[in-house]
Scaffold this motif. Structure first.
Motif, PDB file in Angstrom:
ATOM      1  N   GLY A   1      72.878 -20.227 -33.234  1.00  0.00           N
ATOM      2  CA  GLY A   1      72.155 -20.216 -34.501  1.00  0.00           C
ATOM      3  C   GLY A   1      71.061 -19.166 -34.515  1.00  0.00           C
ATOM      4  O   GLY A   1      70.288 -19.100 -35.471  1.00  0.00           O
ATOM      5  N   PHE A   2      70.968 -18.388 -33.442  1.00  0.00           N
ATOM      6  CA  PHE A   2      69.954 -17.338 -33.366  1.00  0.00           C
ATOM      7  C   PHE A   2      70.535 -16.197 -32.530  1.00  0.00           C
ATOM      8  O   PHE A   2      71.501 -16.381 -31.784  1.00  0.00           O
TER       9      PHE A   2
ATOM     10  N   LEU B   1      75.081  -8.785 -29.811  1.00  0.00           N
ATOM     11  CA  LEU B   1      76.002  -9.341 -30.796  1.00  0.00           C
ATOM     12  C   LEU B   1      77.398  -8.793 -30.548  1.00  0.00           C
ATOM     13  O   LEU B   1      77.600  -7.584 -30.433  1.00  0.00           O
ATOM     14  N   ASN B   2      78.404  -9.684 -30.439  1.00  0.00           N
ATOM     15  CA  ASN B   2      79.804  -9.284 -30.319  1.00  0.00           C
ATOM     16  C   ASN B   2      80.329  -9.111 -31.746  1.00  0.00           C
ATOM     17  O   ASN B   2      80.686 -10.093 -32.418  1.00  0.00           O
TER      18      ASN B   2
ATOM     19  N   ASN C   1      80.456 -18.586 -41.995  1.00  0.00           N
ATOM     20  CA  ASN C   1      79.189 -19.107 -41.443  1.00  0.00           C
ATOM     21  C   ASN C   1      78.266 -17.938 -41.075  1.00  0.00           C
ATOM     22  O   ASN C   1      78.095 -17.613 -39.899  1.00  0.00           O
ATOM     23  N   LYS C   2      77.675 -17.339 -42.063  1.00  0.00           N
ATOM     24  CA  LYS C   2      76.878 -16.135 -41.829  1.00  0.00           C
ATOM     25  C   LYS C   2      75.546 -16.440 -41.154  1.00  0.00           C
ATOM     26  O   LYS C   2      74.853 -15.528 -40.695  1.00  0.00           O
ATOM     27  N   HIS C   3      75.194 -17.730 -41.042  1.00  0.00           N
ATOM     28  CA  HIS C   3      73.964 -18.090 -40.348  1.00  0.00           C
ATOM     29  C   HIS C   3      74.160 -18.163 -38.839  1.00  0.00           C
ATOM     30  O   HIS C   3      73.202 -18.389 -38.084  1.00  0.00           O
ATOM     31  N   LYS C   4      75.419 -17.960 -38.371  1.00  0.00           N
ATOM     32  CA  LYS C   4      75.729 -18.010 -36.941  1.00  0.00           C
ATOM     33  C   LYS C   4      75.809 -16.603 -36.366  1.00  0.00           C
ATOM     34  O   LYS C   4      76.129 -15.634 -37.062  1.00  0.00           O
ATOM     35  N   PHE C   5      75.564 -16.493 -35.052  1.00  0.00           N
ATOM     36  CA  PHE C   5      75.640 -15.216 -34.345  1.00  0.00           C
ATOM     37  C   PHE C   5      76.487 -15.410 -33.071  1.00  0.00           C
ATOM     38  O   PHE C   5      76.138 -16.252 -32.230  1.00  0.00           O
TER      39      PHE C   5
END
Length: 453
Positions: free
Chosen positions: A170-171, A176-177, A188-192
Motif C-alpha cells: 500500500g506504499f 517499483l516493478n 487497484n491504483k492505490h497499490k504498488f
C-alpha cells in the motif's frame, strides 16, 4: 525413528534370529535379535547391491547366523532396532576380552579419534572427558556434538542477511516493478508492486541448520539431546527449512564474523548428505552410519605419519596408495598393479614402503605367526618399489607392516625379516591415543630407518 531395542557388538561378531538359540548353546559373540530385524538384515545380505558386503550368511553353533564384516557404526532397522558395531580391537582393550562396557567405551573413543582423518569428519570432538561422560552409542554422540555446536552458534548470535523480496504494498518501498504494476494494479491504483531487500534470518546457512535439526529429531533418543533439540527448534521456528539443501549449499555465503558457523555447517553437510560414507539403501530407507575400518585405519595412520614427518623430517614426503609398479608385464604392459598404502620418498627416490593391516592377531606375536600372505605382499612391494638402478643407488631397503596396537601386540618385533637383496621387513604396532597416536618403532629400526623418534 527412535530405537526400541539396542544391540552392541564388535566387527566380525554374529547376529542370530530370536528362537534359534534354543537349538544349542550360544557363544558370547552371537547377539540375538528379533525375527523381523534378522529377516531385514538377511535380505540385505542376499541382495546384489553394495549392502551385501556388510554381512555374510554363516552357520555357527548349529544355527544360521549373519556375520558382520569390516564396517563399524550404527544401523537402524525398520522395526526400530539399533545395532551398533564397534572396532574389533576393542575386544583386546580390556583384560578379559568379554565385551564389557569399558571395552565398548574405549573402542568407541578410538573410532572417533580415527574418524578425524576422514574427509568431512575433522570437526569431530574427541576429548576423553567429552566422550567418557556421554556413554552413549555412536549415532547419539554425533547428534550431541551437532546440537552442542548449534547451541554455541545461537549463543554467539544468528546472522541475518538482505533477502530480495517482491510484494504488492500500500506504499512505495524499494523499486517499483513497472511491468507487474501495470499488469496487476491496473484497477487497484492505490497499490504498488515493489522489489526491495529485507534484512532477515532467512538465509541459506540458517535454513540448512534448521533442516538438519528437523532430521536428527527422528533419531535423537537421549533425554539431554531431546531437551536441547526442542530448545533449538524453538529458536529456528520462524526460519523456513531448506527446500533443496544441495542448492542451498551452493548459495552459502559466510561473511566476516561468521566463523562460528563453520562447524555447525560441516555437521549439516554430513547429516543432510546421508550421515555416512556407506549407506544401507533398501526399500525402507533405514538409517545407517557405517565406516570401512581398513580405510579409516589407513587414513588415520597416514595423517599421523605426515604430521610427524613435517615436524621432524621435512625433507621426506609421504604418499598414499602409490602407483606405478606392477607384479608382471604382458605385451609390454603392466599387469596386476601394486598399490602400497603408504610410501615415504626423498624427492623422487623411494625410501620406505609401509602397509597398514586392520587385523586382530590371535596370540602373542612372534616371527613365526605373522600372516604369510601379508609377508608375500610386502616382498612384492620391496622388489618393485625399492629396486636400485644404475642411475639411483640411494633407494631405500625397508618395508614396514603396521598393525593396530592390542594386548597381545603392544611392542614391535625388535628384529627384521630378511627378504634378500638387502630388503628388510619390520613389524610394528600403531597405538591410537587421544593426544599423540604413534607407531611404536623398535630401537634398531629408529637408527636404520632414520625416522622421527
Amino acid at each position: 525413528m527412535k530405537a526400541k531395542h539396542e544391540v552392541t557388538l564388535f566387527e566380525f561378531d554374529y547376529i542370530a534370529a530370536e528362537g534359534t538359540e534354543k537349538h544349542g548353546s550360544v557363544s558370547s559373540n552371537i547377539e540375538i535379535v528379533s525375527n523381523s530385524t534378522y529377516a531385514y538384515l538377511k535380505q540385505l545380505c542376499l541382495c546384489d547391491e553394495s549392502e551385501s558386503q556388510l554381512l555374510q550368511l554363516r552357520r555357527r553353533d548349529g544355527m544360521e547366523v549373519l556375520q558382520v564384516q569390516n564396517y563399524v557404526g550404527v544401523v537402524f532397522t525398520p522395526d526400530k532396532t539399533q545395532i551398533e558395531i564397534l572396532p574389533k580391537v576393542g575386544k583386546n582393550f580390556g583384560t578379559n576380552g568379554s565385551g564389557s562396557t569399558d571395552e565398548s567405551e574405549k573402542a568407541r573413543q578410538s573410532l572417533l579419534i580415527m574418524l578425524k582423518a576422514l574427509k568431512g569428519f575433522a570437526h569431530i570432538q574427541t576429548s576423553s572427558a567429552n566422550i567418557a561422560h556421554q556413554k552413549m552409542p555412536l549415532l547419539e554422540v554425533f547428534i550431541s556434538q551437532f546440537l552442542n555446536s548449534v547451541n554455541e552458534l545461537v549463543k554467539r548470535g544468528l546472522r541475518s542477511d538482505y533477502v530480495p523480496q517482491e510484494d504488492n504494498l500500500g506504499f512505495l518501498k524499494g523499486k517499483l516493478n513497472v511491468g507487474k504494476q501495470v499488469r496487476l494494479n491496473f484497477i487497484n491504483k492505490h497499490k504498488f508492486f515493489c522489489e526491495y531487500d529485507e534484512f532477515m534470518l532467512d538465509r541459506p546457512a540458517n535454513r540448512l541448520i534448521h533442516t538438519a535439526l528437523l532430521k536428527v529429531k527422528n533419531f535423537a533418543r537421549s533425554s539431554a539431546n531431546q531437551k536441547l533439540l526442542q530448545e533449538l527448534l524453538f529458536v529456528f521456528h520462524e526460519i523456513p527449512k531448506s527446500r533443496d539443501h544441495k542448492l542451498d549449499f551452493t548459495k552459502l555465503k559466510l561473511d566476516r564474523g561468521m566463523s562460528h558457523y563453520h562447524i555447525p555447517l560441516e555437521w549439516c553437510r554430513l547429516i543432510l548428505n546421508g550421515f555416512s560414507p556407506q549407506t544401507m539403501k533398501g526399500s525402507t530407507n533405514a538409517a545407517s552410519l557405517l565406516f570401512p575400518m581398513e580405510k579409516v585405519f589407513e587414513d588415520y595412520v597416514a595423517k599421523v605419519l605426515k604430521e610427524q614427518l613435517a615436524r621432524k623430517r621435512p625433507e621426506l614426503t609421504l604418499s598414499t596408495q602409490a602407483t606405478g609398479q606392477y607384479l608382471a608385464t604382458y605385451d609390454s604392459r603392466g599387469k596386476f598393479s601394486l598399490r602400497p598404502d603408504l610410501l615415504i620418498q626423498h624427492g623422487s627416490i623411494n625410501k620406505i614402503v609401509l602397509d597398514t593391516k586392520w587385523k586382530l592377531l590371535d596370540s602373542s606375536v612372534t616371527y613365526s605367526n605373522i600372516s604369510q600372505s601379508d609377508v608375500y605382499q610386502m616382498f612384492a612391494y620391496a622388489k618393485k618399489y625399492l629396486k636400485p638402478s644404475a642411475k639411483d643407488l640411494s633407494v631405500g631397503k625397508d618395508v614396514v607392516l603396521i598393525y593396530p596396537w592390542q594386548n597381545n601386540f603392544d611392542a614391535p618385533l625388535e628384529y627384521y625379516y630378511d627378504l634378500d637383496d638387502g630388503h628388510r621387513l619390520w613389524i610394528v604396532p600403531f597405538k591410537i591415543c587421544e593426544r599423540q597416536s604413534h607407531v611404536i618403532w623398535p630401537d634398531k629400526a629408529k637408527t636404520i630407518l632414520e625416522l622421527p623418534k
